[in-house]
Design a protein around this motif. Sequence first.
Motif, PDB file in Angstrom:
ATOM      1  N   ILE A 221      48.483  36.120  47.573  1.00 18.72           N
ATOM      2  CA  ILE A 221      47.905  35.727  46.293  1.00 18.72           C
ATOM      3  C   ILE A 221      48.923  35.007  45.406  1.00 18.72           C
ATOM      4  N   THR A 222      48.396  34.230  44.482  1.00 15.49           N
ATOM      5  CA  THR A 222      49.244  33.477  43.558  1.00 15.49           C
ATOM      6  C   THR A 222      48.834  33.717  42.104  1.00 15.49           C
ATOM      7  N   ARG A 223      47.893  34.635  41.906  1.00 15.93           N
ATOM      8  CA  ARG A 223      47.365  34.894  40.571  1.00 15.93           C
ATOM      9  C   ARG A 223      46.749  36.290  40.549  1.00 15.93           C
ATOM     10  N   VAL A 224      46.896  36.997  39.432  1.00 20.37           N
ATOM     11  CA  VAL A 224      46.402  38.364  39.319  1.00 20.37           C
ATOM     12  C   VAL A 224      45.494  38.486  38.107  1.00 20.37           C
ATOM     13  N   LEU A 225      44.342  39.126  38.301  1.00 26.34           N
ATOM     14  CA  LEU A 225      43.479  39.514  37.195  1.00 26.34           C
ATOM     15  C   LEU A 225      43.566  41.032  37.069  1.00 26.34           C
ATOM     16  N   HIS A 226      44.171  41.498  35.994  1.00 26.31           N
ATOM     17  CA  HIS A 226      44.347  42.934  35.769  1.00 26.31           C
ATOM     18  C   HIS A 226      43.145  43.461  34.991  1.00 26.31           C
ATOM     19  N   GLY A 243      51.289  34.268  39.504  1.00 21.09           N
ATOM     20  CA  GLY A 243      52.326  34.683  40.434  1.00 21.09           C
ATOM     21  C   GLY A 243      51.876  35.778  41.383  1.00 21.09           C
ATOM     22  N   THR A 244      52.831  36.305  42.137  1.00 21.91           N
ATOM     23  CA  THR A 244      52.555  37.336  43.126  1.00 21.91           C
ATOM     24  C   THR A 244      52.379  38.694  42.457  1.00 21.91           C
ATOM     25  N   TYR A 245      52.068  39.691  43.268  1.00 14.93           N
ATOM     26  CA  TYR A 245      51.886  41.041  42.734  1.00 14.93           C
ATOM     27  C   TYR A 245      53.190  41.557  42.135  1.00 14.93           C
ATOM     28  N   SER A 246      54.304  41.322  42.798  1.00 20.81           N
ATOM     29  CA  SER A 246      55.590  41.801  42.276  1.00 20.81           C
ATOM     30  C   SER A 246      55.894  41.162  40.922  1.00 20.81           C
ATOM     31  N   GLN A 247      55.596  39.866  40.794  1.00 21.46           N
ATOM     32  CA  GLN A 247      55.806  39.195  39.509  1.00 21.46           C
ATOM     33  C   GLN A 247      54.862  39.757  38.447  1.00 21.46           C
TER      34      GLN A 247
END
Length: 538
Positions: A221-226, A243-247
């Motif tokens: 992934i390159t984007r996260v929706l929290h 960004g990634t999950y770590s980012q």
Amino acid sequence: MLQAQALSVEVGGRLVVDQASFTVMPRDKVGIVGRNGAGKTSMFKVLGGAAEPSGGKVLRKGGFGYLPQDPKIDGSQEHRTAVQHVLSGRGIDAEVERIEKLRAAMEESPTDANVARYSRAEERFRLEGGYSADSEARSLAAGLGIGQDRIELPIGVLSGGERRRVELARILFAGSDVLCLDEPTNHLDVDAKTWLMGFLRQYRGALLVISHDLDLLDEAITRVLHLDRPTETATGHIVEYKGTYSQYVTARAEDERRLTKQAAEQEREIARMQKFVDRFGAKATKAAQAHSIEKRIARLEAEKVDAPKNTKQITVRFPDPPPCGETVIEASELCKGYGGPPVFEDVAFDLGRGERLLVLGLNGAGKTSLLRILAGETEADLGHFEFGYQVQPGYYAQEHDNLDVHRSLLDNIRNEVPPGVSLTETELRGLLGMFGLSGEKVFQDAGTLSGGEKTKLALAMLMVGRNNLLLLDEPTNNLDPPSREAVADALKGWPGAIIFVSHDTEFVTELAPTKVLLMPDGDVDYFNDEWLELVSLA
């Protein structure tokens, strides 16, 4: 493309997502994250078209593929082979069936018309890539761990894990423009996970994925929706991170520190101004000033940010098991098949009080079938087993088969209370609360829960059974990392006997099994760390 416009989602009459808007374009790789119960799976059902939104709308452009957390294959399709089901992703199975009917008609009556009809259909099928599609479907299935010896079998005889892989292969084979995948790595071994991550990296469409597999989230992934977990007084809302999950983890932690500080400052300022109003509001000389300050307080209240709630760490404690005999179970010559060759045969083992038996084997080796036999859910074709003196088994089913989806959480757990045992509603709610299932949620139907919450409910139901033998089939699937750790920690120190199936190496290490039963051969050995490599492959 997929677009959510002012999307609202309800679960059990309660709003869990309110006015969410976002767009996923081709090549976007989006991870939906949040704790168990935040509403991720419920929102995914709406995005996937399996449920209606309570407000707003979802726009989809192009082909759409949706893998739910617990995909169900229609019973009328269980006679079809796995490869036929994969081919149905593009409707090729229907074309194959049509061509076979035309061939049969031609062979029965080789008239010019029948020959021409068959020739035209077969030529069109060839030009449209029908024959190469079969090879492609088999290659996809093999990448996901469905071997050539299994893909020709009817879906009805496959294990739950294999059926899920076949359904995932069908969705990937369909070549959709948008993929919504809910926990796609469940039941996948290391090789299949590696293959899937490679596939998703190269995928050119739009991807939305829910997963507790941190490797997948970091690589694909390159984007996260929290999605914030809803509280008793507030609905969940979505915050986007690039960004990634770590980012995302780093950025989220910084946001939470900032919001916590901002909320505290606002509270202090409101308290300071309210103190002035309380002191001078009744004095004529200060009334105008106090009234002005009240307006400022109202504005601050309207603009006030919610401080992030501390992540609630669940603490689980299984009740001490009742006493039983030295030997917990003895099994001999167990055999099981489903109309074809036996899945396993001549399986024999025994287990003593307090021992842990890890059941290992590749998908389709009969691990779930064995546990279902021991739990009394089905019968062996041959052989027998016997529980020891006063042994009371409790069974956790991988597919949550023992949950009544039309009854509330409270009714489900109440139904597990043994005869002669009296537990109040407060005590039952305390057991559910131990797993973070609390408040009004306990009155929801079990069918409204996410996969992780169903796992927690099923584990809570084990606690009222007064069991001294636990039969656990992949009990950590669908759990978020803190919940997995809590369950492992609770079982680590539990003094009863356990027979379990798991591909979670950390969980297996925590439980410290004493023996290993290797399926389908039935070989029994003492456990050591060398077996952990097979755990990750199983």
